[in-house]
Design a protein around this motif. Sequence first.
Motif, short mmCIF file in Angstrom:
data_model
loop_
_atom_site.label_atom_id
_atom_site.label_comp_id
_atom_site.label_asym_id
_atom_site.label_seq_id
_atom_site.Cartn_x
_atom_site.Cartn_y
_atom_site.Cartn_z
N LYS A 24 0.82 -1.21 0.00
CA LYS A 24 0.00 0.00 0.00
C LYS A 24 0.85 1.26 0.00
CE LYS A 24 -0.75 0.76 4.99
NZ LYS A 24 -1.77 0.85 6.05
N TYR A 25 2.06 1.18 0.58
CA TYR A 25 2.90 2.37 0.63
C TYR A 25 3.40 2.76 -0.76
CZ TYR A 25 2.91 1.12 5.55
OH TYR A 25 2.52 0.79 6.83
N THR A 238 -14.23 -4.80 6.05
CA THR A 238 -13.47 -5.69 5.16
C THR A 238 -12.14 -6.11 5.75
OG1 THR A 238 -12.54 -3.73 4.07
CG2 THR A 238 -14.49 -4.75 3.06
N ASP A 239 -11.69 -5.48 6.83
CA ASP A 239 -10.36 -5.74 7.36
C ASP A 239 -10.30 -7.12 8.03
OD1 ASP A 239 -7.77 -3.87 7.97
OD2 ASP A 239 -8.04 -5.41 9.49
N LYS A 240 -9.27 -7.89 7.69
CA LYS A 240 -9.19 -9.25 8.21
C LYS A 240 -8.71 -9.32 9.66
CE LYS A 240 -4.58 -10.05 6.24
NZ LYS A 240 -3.80 -10.83 5.25
N LEU A 241 -8.16 -8.21 10.18
CA LEU A 241 -7.69 -8.18 11.56
C LEU A 241 -8.53 -7.27 12.46
CD1 LEU A 241 -3.81 -7.95 11.04
CD2 LEU A 241 -5.22 -10.00 11.31
N GLY A 242 -9.36 -6.42 11.86
CA GLY A 242 -10.03 -5.39 12.64
C GLY A 242 -11.18 -5.84 13.50
N ARG A 243 -12.01 -6.74 12.98
CA ARG A 243 -13.15 -7.31 13.69
C ARG A 243 -14.23 -6.29 14.06
NH1 ARG A 243 -9.51 -10.43 17.21
NH2 ARG A 243 -10.70 -9.77 19.03
N LEU A 244 -14.19 -5.10 13.45
CA LEU A 244 -15.33 -4.19 13.54
C LEU A 244 -16.12 -4.32 12.25
CD1 LEU A 244 -13.78 -0.99 15.19
CD2 LEU A 244 -14.90 -2.94 16.29
N GLN A 280 -8.53 -7.22 -0.08
CA GLN A 280 -8.45 -6.52 -1.36
C GLN A 280 -7.66 -5.24 -1.17
OE1 GLN A 280 -9.57 -7.78 -4.31
NE2 GLN A 280 -10.09 -9.62 -3.12
N ILE A 281 -6.51 -5.13 -1.82
CA ILE A 281 -5.66 -3.96 -1.65
C ILE A 281 -6.38 -2.67 -2.02
CG2 ILE A 281 -4.65 -4.15 -3.95
CD1 ILE A 281 -2.81 -3.10 -0.74
N LYS A 282 -7.32 -2.75 -2.94
CA LYS A 282 -8.08 -1.56 -3.36
C LYS A 282 -8.82 -0.95 -2.18
CE LYS A 282 -11.52 0.00 -6.74
NZ LYS A 282 -12.37 0.70 -5.76
N ASP A 283 -9.38 -1.77 -1.31
CA ASP A 283 -10.12 -1.25 -0.15
C ASP A 283 -9.20 -0.45 0.76
OD1 ASP A 283 -12.49 -2.46 -1.00
OD2 ASP A 283 -12.05 -4.33 0.07
#
Length: 301
Positions: A24-25, A238-244, A280-283
């Motif tokens: 992403k950077y 959509t975040d796989k680690l966020g869980r919100l 998805q990197i786009k997100d």
Amino acid sequence: MLKIAFRSEFVHPVREGHRFPMLKYELIPLQLKYQGLAVEENFFSPALASFETCCLVHDPDYVRSLFDLTLDAKIVRRIGFPLSQSLIDRERYILDGTIQAARYAIEYGVAFSVAGGTHHAGYDFGEGFCLMNDQATAAGYLLQHKLATRILIIDLDVHQGNGTADIFAGRQEVYTFSMHGEKNYPFIKQKSHLDIGLAETVTDVEYLRILDDNLTALFLDFAPDFVFYQAGVDILATDKLGRLNLKPETCSRRDELVLGTCQRFGIPVQVSMGGGYSPQIKDIVDAHCQTFNIAINLYNL
């Protein structure tokens, strides 16, 4: 003028399992240019932060062990990355980028680093893929050079800013505010000046109401003269680690609240990107670029 810290070293292929957070950077600057939000002259290239700079808020013995690649194996495991010279250099570039961006923010109202938000690094430890704490170091720099006297660090990554809390525990000139997933990493939390732990069932409306209520109170009660904003986008559903379970629109409205409050009170703000781990990197890239877009519109950059 829009100023953004970026170096190719920010894109560091540490481990295949973390390809997206690193990729992403590289993609954020490309997307900003594609959308017409930035041109080449908006980007500046940071230098390697000196040993002395890295020690502004970190234990000199810890920093020396990083520079010498002699860090204790337990701390290396806690960090999650195998140590290398390129990794240490990358972190030093990130620190200097955030310091320079803070100086630009004083001049232009707001400034960014494409990387940064390394909020799990504490006074004498690294953790959670963070070796040194960029915004805490930049806060120490502003205080040392008398460029600010009351600094507010707003951390809205889904993970608590435990390292930042550790560094500034008991300090009155830096106020740490972390709003995060209560049951998410780190599982042993440090005590920020203000922690708001969110349930995984928090709704979009509740999230924005809680943030809005606390932002207004903080600016009135603490009266900062500089703000650091950790704008992680791992709050997304959509975040796989966020869980919100929060929508992209909520993430954008969050940024509007923070940046709009800084602008309304006339307080300069430096923004580091923080986390984002959607498959998805786009997100990830779209959410980060929206933060830039909001600032550009608010500050007429």
